[in-house]
Every structure is written in structure tokens, then in C-alpha cells.
Design an enzyme around this catalytic site. Structure first.
Site, PDB file in Angstrom:
ATOM      1  N   LEU A  94       0.834  -1.195   0.000  1.00 16.03           N
ATOM      2  CA  LEU A  94       0.000   0.000   0.000  1.00 16.03           C
ATOM      3  C   LEU A  94       0.877   1.257   0.000  1.00 16.03           C
ATOM      4  O   LEU A  94       1.168   1.811   1.055  1.00 16.03           O
ATOM      5  CB  LEU A  94      -0.866  -0.057   1.267  1.00 16.03           C
ATOM      6  CG  LEU A  94      -2.268   0.496   1.187  1.00 16.03           C
ATOM      7  CD1 LEU A  94      -3.030   0.135   2.452  1.00 16.03           C
ATOM      8  CD2 LEU A  94      -2.290   1.979   0.969  1.00 16.03           C
ATOM      9  N   ALA A  95       1.298   1.684  -1.148  1.00 21.76           N
ATOM     10  CA  ALA A  95       2.188   2.837  -1.230  1.00 21.76           C
ATOM     11  C   ALA A  95       2.202   3.331  -2.674  1.00 21.76           C
ATOM     12  O   ALA A  95       2.656   2.625  -3.564  1.00 21.76           O
ATOM     13  CB  ALA A  95       3.599   2.452  -0.783  1.00 21.76           C
ATOM     14  N   GLU A  96       1.692   4.533  -2.889  1.00 20.99           N
ATOM     15  CA  GLU A  96       1.463   5.002  -4.247  1.00 20.99           C
ATOM     16  C   GLU A  96       2.756   5.377  -4.966  1.00 20.99           C
ATOM     17  O   GLU A  96       2.902   5.118  -6.165  1.00 20.99           O
ATOM     18  CB  GLU A  96       0.490   6.186  -4.240  1.00 20.99           C
ATOM     19  CG  GLU A  96      -0.924   5.801  -3.800  1.00 20.99           C
ATOM     20  CD  GLU A  96      -1.073   5.562  -2.295  1.00 20.99           C
ATOM     21  OE1 GLU A  96      -0.154   5.949  -1.538  1.00 20.99           O
ATOM     22  OE2 GLU A  96      -2.090   4.988  -1.873  1.00 20.99           O
ATOM     23  N   GLN A 104      -6.171   4.441  -5.941  1.00 15.30           N
ATOM     24  CA  GLN A 104      -7.508   4.110  -5.447  1.00 15.30           C
ATOM     25  C   GLN A 104      -8.484   5.284  -5.578  1.00 15.30           C
ATOM     26  O   GLN A 104      -9.638   5.108  -5.935  1.00 15.30           O
ATOM     27  CB  GLN A 104      -7.424   3.611  -4.011  1.00 15.30           C
ATOM     28  CG  GLN A 104      -8.588   2.730  -3.635  1.00 15.30           C
ATOM     29  CD  GLN A 104      -8.240   1.776  -2.518  1.00 15.30           C
ATOM     30  OE1 GLN A 104      -7.971   2.192  -1.395  1.00 15.30           O
ATOM     31  NE2 GLN A 104      -8.231   0.486  -2.814  1.00 15.30           N
ATOM     32  N   PHE A 105      -8.002   6.482  -5.264  1.00 16.02           N
ATOM     33  CA  PHE A 105      -8.802   7.694  -5.425  1.00 16.02           C
ATOM     34  C   PHE A 105      -7.864   8.829  -5.830  1.00 16.02           C
ATOM     35  O   PHE A 105      -6.661   8.788  -5.548  1.00 16.02           O
ATOM     36  CB  PHE A 105      -9.482   8.098  -4.102  1.00 16.02           C
ATOM     37  CG  PHE A 105     -10.708   7.293  -3.773  1.00 16.02           C
ATOM     38  CD1 PHE A 105     -11.974   7.741  -4.119  1.00 16.02           C
ATOM     39  CD2 PHE A 105     -10.592   6.080  -3.111  1.00 16.02           C
ATOM     40  CE1 PHE A 105     -13.106   6.991  -3.812  1.00 16.02           C
ATOM     41  CE2 PHE A 105     -11.716   5.328  -2.802  1.00 16.02           C
ATOM     42  CZ  PHE A 105     -12.979   5.789  -3.153  1.00 16.02           C
ATOM     43  N   PHE A 164      -5.478  10.206  -3.312  1.00 22.14           N
ATOM     44  CA  PHE A 164      -4.496   9.220  -2.859  1.00 22.14           C
ATOM     45  C   PHE A 164      -3.423   8.970  -3.913  1.00 22.14           C
ATOM     46  O   PHE A 164      -2.540   8.134  -3.723  1.00 22.14           O
ATOM     47  CB  PHE A 164      -5.191   7.919  -2.442  1.00 22.14           C
ATOM     48  CG  PHE A 164      -6.262   8.147  -1.408  1.00 22.14           C
ATOM     49  CD1 PHE A 164      -6.080   9.104  -0.412  1.00 22.14           C
ATOM     50  CD2 PHE A 164      -7.456   7.451  -1.434  1.00 22.14           C
ATOM     51  CE1 PHE A 164      -7.057   9.349   0.527  1.00 22.14           C
ATOM     52  CE2 PHE A 164      -8.440   7.690  -0.496  1.00 22.14           C
ATOM     53  CZ  PHE A 164      -8.252   8.638   0.487  1.00 22.14           C
ATOM     54  N   TYR A 187      -1.622  11.559  -4.691  1.00 20.56           N
ATOM     55  CA  TYR A 187      -0.621  12.595  -4.403  1.00 20.56           C
ATOM     56  C   TYR A 187       0.704  12.041  -3.875  1.00 20.56           C
ATOM     57  O   TYR A 187       1.759  12.586  -4.185  1.00 20.56           O
ATOM     58  CB  TYR A 187      -1.184  13.658  -3.447  1.00 20.56           C
ATOM     59  CG  TYR A 187      -2.413  14.369  -3.992  1.00 20.56           C
ATOM     60  CD1 TYR A 187      -2.598  14.530  -5.364  1.00 20.56           C
ATOM     61  CD2 TYR A 187      -3.392  14.866  -3.146  1.00 20.56           C
ATOM     62  CE1 TYR A 187      -3.725  15.169  -5.866  1.00 20.56           C
ATOM     63  CE2 TYR A 187      -4.523  15.507  -3.641  1.00 20.56           C
ATOM     64  CZ  TYR A 187      -4.684  15.656  -5.002  1.00 20.56           C
ATOM     65  OH  TYR A 187      -5.799  16.279  -5.491  1.00 20.56           O
ATOM     66  N   HIS A 202     -11.824  12.129  -1.303  1.00 21.72           N
ATOM     67  CA  HIS A 202     -12.319  11.119  -2.236  1.00 21.72           C
ATOM     68  C   HIS A 202     -12.979  11.751  -3.456  1.00 21.72           C
ATOM     69  O   HIS A 202     -13.682  11.064  -4.194  1.00 21.72           O
ATOM     70  CB  HIS A 202     -13.327  10.190  -1.548  1.00 21.72           C
ATOM     71  CG  HIS A 202     -12.716   9.297  -0.514  1.00 21.72           C
ATOM     72  ND1 HIS A 202     -12.327   9.760   0.720  1.00 21.72           N
ATOM     73  CD2 HIS A 202     -12.399   7.979  -0.545  1.00 21.72           C
ATOM     74  CE1 HIS A 202     -11.824   8.747   1.424  1.00 21.72           C
ATOM     75  NE2 HIS A 202     -11.844   7.665   0.676  1.00 21.72           N
TER      76      HIS A 202
END
Ligand SMILES: Cc1ncc(C[n+]2csc(CCOP(=O)(O)OP(=O)(O)O)c2C)c(N)n1
Lengths: 379, 350
Positions: free
Chosen positions: B60-62, B84-85, B88, B90, B131
Site C-alpha cells: 500500500l504505497a502510491e 484508489q482515489f 491518494f 498525491y 475522495h
């Protein structure tokens, strides 16, 4: 329900912990140590390490001089870090990939890059001057730790394709504080990517000492938290760096997953030519590290081992001098810059807007009577 | 638009599926995109059909997702990653702006990065803070990126296929409140028949499209506001204005030709988007229209955007989102009864 990764997939912490103290094969006086964890690389490898370090340092000094003459925009010297850069790079296979930082020009040259192409970024005629696919060296760039993730992705892609290669990703000690370093270590471990993180802990991130970056016992200890082995090596002992990195790369190629190697060394020069290290560190500290010079150390060992004499050393130094002279001569020529390049590589298929702007610049140049720079389609 | 064909969500799933079938170098990954099928179910069924090796969950890490995608692409893979959104994405901003966008240029074209970053964006779904952002201009302002946003299911399929086949990095913005809007039956190839057509030509990513012809005013919209603009055009008809609707589809590069031709025909333009109007995408559109259509314009180009506020909480978002009435108000303000300057020798239309 939840995916309980079975414990057998996870190594026990004590298997990952760095052994106490940095691994060292040859001490600061050039004496081979007994009972070391790794065998000493063969003599011919040590001779090659020495020769590359000498030419690497000469290249580094030449680049610093070129900066003073205004031929380079800036130069981050790696004086004192030759054992790290040369030792690690010579441990690579041809098929392996290197992800260097801005400080690693000596590593680039050790990998076989044309020194002028290696200096393109710092000279300012383009961002990356070499073909990354030619020597399997990723572009240098300055945003800290960001390339570590590219290294993990590339290593993972090779793994997915079943290609047997490993990736060597360089990082600075300061860069280990960046979020991307954390994400890279974590992704690498989860993907079991064949990548070796090689942290040159040169004690300083510009003016900030390591004590301000971390409270971890060592940077190598951080590896344990990600589930990969960490190891500290004497970064001024080229033999040890070579042995430890070769071992880690070999394990990665064989499917053992990633590892973190912390090479303890010292940045002898200021951060770059534009920095004033006198504002934040004592000359006594620098002098102390000068005593641990990596080249002198290996030289002493090679002399004792009968693999180097005055004549051989002279020949090595002469070769380094010739390379430096050639670099000087080539860098004395003004680089050819091509204004049309500004637009040619932004997109694979240039947009109408880019074509228009390229035409505009070409008109401006034509009006100035300069070199014609027609709009250029991307290759 | 009020059709009973496949939804935009189904069209996107079909495009991913057909791309995975067509090209073994395509990978799909992100947060929860594996067995779950993504929080919006866009990757539904892909892990089952193509296996963990082709469609999988990442840590879990963009920044990690986009950064590793860059490395994958350097080695010849074609990653399609999901954020995911909008807000998120950024954490991945540095990887996108400093590397994804610049590597081709940095290396004089030697490294191509065919990476697609899919981002569900925009509001209107009652989402709590973070979101509902309209983040398009962060990306359109970054040279080296293509920025694409579909407004219909048919386009969602076509544009996503083209984006995945494209050698440039593409930020693919999915208007999440339109995910469940159905398109015309048969508008998504293969959805019913099971056949996978080849990817569209790359030029697909350079074109705006006129969605509705009109003569008095051009409404320019994209993604979530395309439906708003089409609805507003219907309503305008009743008030006696014939409105043309241009769907931009590709925000970068911008299709000057289609927009200019339309506005030169109608003489009036309104740009409609959800994002804050200040320094919003509409500002660029208005400026470009002014530059290319000045002598054809009967009125200033108007922008209908969100307010210049952080995205509101669910109970207040309907005040923020530009709706049909706000678009009609803007149309009404387009100086319909301004006198024609006598000396101009006409209205400058040609
Ligand atoms: C993301 C980012 N932040 C800040 C900088 C500015 N900067 C360049 S080098 C440097 C210090 C890096 O230290 P370290 O990682 O220890 O590497 P070294 O320079 O010592 O080789 C800083 C702060 C940068 N390049 N990138």
C-alpha cells in the site's frame, strides 16, 4: 480468510541481522585479516580494483578541475569513496543493471561508460548523456532515493521474465530517510526482487551528519524490518566491498531476494564544488579519514602480496594520466547542443503544440542567423 | 446517454481485459485490484482470468506503485496501475512529475515509459474528504504526460485501449460518478460478443469530439461534466439557444483544431468543469479560444467551474458541483443582445 503469510516464507530476524562491525578483509594498514566471513577476491581482481580506483580518482580530480575552469556546471566529488564505487561495480555481471546517484560518476566510468557521456548531466548539454541500455546503467538524476523504486521495478520485471540478472541500486546515507527508500526496500522484499541496495554511508548529507538521519543502530539494521538481510562493510576496503556485493548480487540472481549493503566510508571533499564544508565539520575528522585512504590500503596489500611494484604502479598512474589528458582535451571543446532536441523527446508522437513551438524557435534562430534548427520528429 | 448498454465501469473492465489478452507485456496492479477487483470493481475478474502474475495487489504505497511501474516499463513491460482515489495519488506525485513525465526527454528518447496511471477522480458520489478531487491540472501542467478522460462508456473503452497501447505515459482520469452510467447498446466492442478488437490508432489520444451540433454557443466539457453539458444543451434548446457540445477527451495534448472550429462557428463558448475555476483547466481553454477565435467571438469566454474551495463534505457538495442551471446561467450571460458594431463590416465570422 486473511492471507496469513506462512511463517516459513519469512526469515527469522536473527538470520537477517547484520554481523557485528563492518566486514573488512584488509585493514587500514594493508594487512589481510584472518578468519573473515568472505574469502579475499583473487589477486587479479584486486589488481583490477586497484587500477580502476587509481583511474577513477584521477577522473574525479580531473572533473573537479574542469569545474573550477567552468567546464562543468557543478561536480559532486566522490574522493575517498573509490573502494565503494569501483568495488561494487566490478562485482556486477554484464547482464546486471546499475542505478547510480549523482555522486557516482566514478562508478559509471568503472562500468565502462564514456567519461564525457558520464559528465553530460554535470556539463549541462543534456540531462543524461549516455544510452542506458548500452551498459545497463539507469540515468543519473538528483531527486533522492526515487531511482531506488525504478531499480526494484526493473529487477522485478527481470524476475517475471525469468532473466537471470540482479540490480545494484546506489543510495546515500541521507537518502535512506526519504519515503521512497522505505517503499523501495519494502516492495523489493515483498516482490522478492533481485536487487541489492548499496548505501554509501559517507557520514554526511550536505551538512547534516548521519546522527540526524536515524536512530537505527546502523543503516544495515534497517534491512531486518523489511525482511531482508543487511550487512555493513568497510567502504574503504575495496576487497571487502567487492566480496560482499558480489555475494549479495549472486544470491539475488539465484532467487534469494534483495539485500541491503551499507558501506561505511567518508566524503573527503565538500558536497559539491559549491559547498563550504568548513562551516559544519572539523578538518581533524577529514584528516582521520585520510589515514584510511582506500587506494593506499590496497596498494600496501598488493605490494606485500608481490602483485604490485614501483614500475607497475607507475604504469597504472601513467594510464590514468593519459585518460585524464584525453578527457581534458575532449572537454575543452564546446559541446554541440541542438535546440530542436528541446521538443523532439517530450512525447513519442509530438503534439501539434510542440511542433508549433519547435517551428517558432527555429524561426527565432534563423532570424538570429544561428544554426538552422528545424522542427524535428521524434525517432 | 439514457441508454441500457454497458456502463463506463464495464467498458473499462473490458478494455483492461482486452489489453491483457492482446499483449502479454501488459500488467495490471494497484491497491485491492486483485481478488477484490478494486474498490470500484474495475479490475473485477482479471486476476481470475489472467492469474496473479498479470493482475495483482501491491503493497500500500502510491509512490512505490508508480516508481516500480517505471522500472517495469524500462524493462519492456506495460504497466497499468490504479490509484484508489484522486487524492491518494498525491504520494506518487514526485514519481509522476519528476520521472514518469521526464524520463523519455531525459534520455533523448532512449527510455520510453508506456505506463498508464488510472485515477478515479471528481466528486458527486457522497465521498468524505479526499475522495472527490479534480486533480487534472496537476498533470496537464506537466510536460511529457498525456492526460485523458472519457465521458462515455464507448470512449472509456476506446481511450483506455489506446492509452495502454501508447508509448507515452498516460494519466487516465476516470469520472467516478459516471462509472455506473450506461451507454448505447453495442457501444463497447466485445462486451457482448466476447471478441477483442485491436487497439485503436494512437491518434485517438489527440482528438476532441463534437457530441452535439449547435449553432449559437459551444459548451466545452470533459469527463464528469460531459453529461452535464449535454443535459444543459437540451435545456438550452427549450430556451431558444442551439448549443454545440465539445467533449475534450484528451486534456493533454489539447485539440485546438476541433475547439477552434466549433467556436468559430458559434461565436460563443462556455467551459464546464468540476475543478476550482481559478487556474483550472478552463482558464487554459478560455485563453486558447481567445487567441484563436478573437475575431469570431460575440462574448467573453465563460468558465463554469467548482468554487475555489477545498472539496466540500457530502452534504454540501451539490452546491459546489456545476449543474445544468449554472451552465444555463452562463449561457444567458453571453451578451445575446449586444449591438453589432456598425463599422466592423459584419461579425467577423468567415
Ligand atoms: C528529494 C530531494 N531532496 C533534497 C535534495 C537536495 N540534496 C541533494 S544532495 C542532498 C544530500 C544527500 O545526501 P546523501 O543521500 O547522504 O548522499 P551524498 O550527497 O552524501 O552522496 C540533498 C539534501 C534532493 N536532491 N532531492
Amino acid at each position: 480468510m486473511a492471507d496469513m503469510t506462512s511463517t516459513d516464507e519469512r526469515a527469522a530476524a536473527h538470520d537477517l541481522l547484520p554481523p557485528p562491525g563492518p566486514i573488512r578483509l584488509i585493514d587500514a594498514d594493508g594487512v589481510r585479516l584472518d578468519g573473515t566471513a568472505h574469502p579475499l577476491p583473487p589477486l587479479d581482481v584486486l589488481v583490477r580494483l586497484h587500477r580502476r580506483m587509481v583511474t577513477g580518482r584521477r577522473f574525479d580530480r580531473q572533473s573537479a578541475a574542469l569545474t573550477r575552469q567552468g567546464r562543468l556546471a557543478v561536480y559532486p566529488s566522490s574522493l575517498g569513496q573509490e573502494a565503494c564505487q569501483v568495488g561494487a561495480v566490478l562485482a556486477m555481471d554484464e547482464a546486471d543493471w546499475l542505478f547510480p546517484t549523482y555522486r557516482d560518476c566514478v562508478a559509471l566510468v568503472a562500468r565502462g561508460l564514456d567519461p564525457v557521456e558520464a559528465l553530460t548531466l554535470l556539463r549541462g548539454d543534456w540531462h543524461c548523456g549516455y544510452d542506458p541500455y548500452l551498459h545497463r546503467v539507469a540515468p543519473q538524476c538528483t531527486p533522492l532515493a526515487t531511482a531506488a523504486l525504478h531499480a526494484v521495478g526493473l529487477a522485478d520485471a527481470a524476475r517475471r521474465r525469468g532473466d537471470e540478472l540482479a540490480v545494484l541500486a546506489f543510495l546515500g546515507d541521507g537518502a535512506t530517510s526519504e519515503g521512497d527508500a522505505h517503499e523501495a526496500l519494502n516492495f523489493a522484499a515483498v516482490y522478492r526482487a533481485p536487487v541489492v541496495f548499496f548505501v554509501q554511508n559517507n557520514q554526511w548529507a550536505i551538512s547534516v551528519p548521519l546522527s540526524r538521519q536515524t536512530k537505527a543502530p546502523t543503516l544495515a539494521h534497517k534491512a531486518v524490518g523489511y525482511g531482508m538481510p543487511g550487512v555493513q562493510v568497510d567502504g574503504n576496503d575495496a576487497a571487502a566491498v567487492h566480496a560482499v556485493v558480489a555475494h549479495a548480487l549472486h544470491a539475488a540472481r539465484a532467487g534469494a531476494g534483495p539485500a541491503l549493503v551499507e558501506a561505511v566510508t567518508y566524503r573527503m571533499d565538500p558536497h559539491t564544488n559549491a559547498d563550504d564544508a568548513g562551516r559544519y565539520r572539523d578538518e581533524a575528522e577529514v584528516a582521520e579519514w585520510r589515514r584510511r585512504d582506500p587506494i593506499a590500503r590496497l596498494e600496501r596489500y598488493l605490494r606485500t602480496a608481490g602483485a604490485l611494484d614501483d614500475a607497475a604502479l607507475h604504469a597504472v598512474e601513467e594510464a590514468a594520466e593519459r585518460e585524464a589528458a584525453e578527457l581534458r582535451a575532449r572537454m575543452a571543446q564546446e559541446p554541440r547542443v541542438e535546440p530542436a532536441d528541446l521538443f523532439a523527446h517530450v512525447l513519442a508522437r509530438p503534439s501539434a503544440q510542440l511542433r508549433g513551438q519547435a517551428a517558432l524557435l527555429a524561426e527565432e534562430l534563423a532570424a538570429e542567423g544561428g544554426a538552422p534548427a528545424g522542427p524535428q520528429e521524434a525517432r | 446517454m439514457s441508454a441500457n448498454g454497458p456502463t463506463m465501469a464495464q467498458a473499462l473492465t473490458a478494455a483492461l481485459r482486452d489489453s491483457l489478452r492482446a499483449d502479454p507485456s501488459v500488467l495490471v496492479y494497484g491497491e485491492d485490484v486483485g481478488p477484490l477487483g478494486g474498490v470500484f470493481r474495475i479490475t473485477d475478474g482479471l486476476t481470475a482470468e489472467f492469474g496473479e502474475e498479470r493482475c495483482f495487489d501491491t503493497p500500500l504505497a502510491e509512490a512505490g506503485i508508480v516508481g516500480t511501474a517505471i522500472g517495469h516499463a524500462m524493462y519492456g513491460l506495460r504497466p497499468v496501475v490504479e490509484m484508489q482515489f484522486d487524492a491518494f495519488a498525491y504520494p506518487a506525485f514526485e514519481q509522476i512529475t519528476s520521472h514518469l513525465a521526464k524520463t523519455r526527454n531525459r534520455t533523448r528518447g532512449r527510455i520510453a515509459l508506456p505506463v498508464v496511471v488510472r485515477v478515479p477522480y471528481g466528486g458527486g458520489i457522497g465521498g468524505v474528504e479526499h475522495h472527490s478531487d479534480s486533480s487534472e491540472v496537476y498533470y496537464t501542467h506537466t510536460p511529457g504526460l498525456r492526460v485523458v478522460t472519457p465521458g462515455t462508456p464507448a470512449d472509456a473503452y476506446r481511450l483506455l485501449r489506446a492509452a495502454i497501447a501508447c508509448d507515452d505515459p498516460v494519466i487516465f482520469l476516470e469520472p467516478k460518478r459516471r462509472y455506473w452510467s450506461a451507454g448505447e447498446p453495442g457501444s463497447v466492442p466485445g462486451a457482448a460478443s466476447g471478441e477483442s478488437p485491436p487497439a485503436p490508432q494512437p491518434e485517438e489520444l489527440d482528438r476532441a469530439e463534437v457530441r452535439r451540433s449547435g449553432t449559437d454557443v459551444t459548451l466545452i466539457a470533459y469527463g464528469p461534466t460531459l453529461a452535464t453539458a449535454l443535459e444543459a444543451a437540451e435545456a438550452a434548446e427549450e430556451e431558444g439557444w442551439s448549443a454545440e457540445v465539445v467533449d475534450l477527451r484528451t486534456l493533454a495534448p489539447f485539440d485546438d483544431a476541433t475547439v477552434t472550429a466549433s467556436v468559430r462557428r458559434t461565436g460563443r463558448a462556455v467551459v464546464v468543469h468540476e475543478a476550482a475555476a481559478f487556474c483550472g483547466y478552463g482558464a487554459e481553454v478560455a485563453a486558447r479560444i481567445t487567441e484563436s477565435c478573437f475575431h469570431w467571438l460575440e462574448a467573453p469566454v465563460l468558465r463554469v467551474g467548482g468554487f475555489d474551495i477545498p472539496y466540500p463534505p457530502p452534504k454540501l457538495e451539490h452546491h459546489h458541483l456545476p449543474g445544468v442551471d449554472r451552465v444555463l446561467d452562463a449561457v444567458a450571460r453571453l451578451q445575446w443582445d449586444a449591438p453589432v458594431p456598425a463599422a466592423s463590416g459584419g461579425r467577423g465570422r468567415s
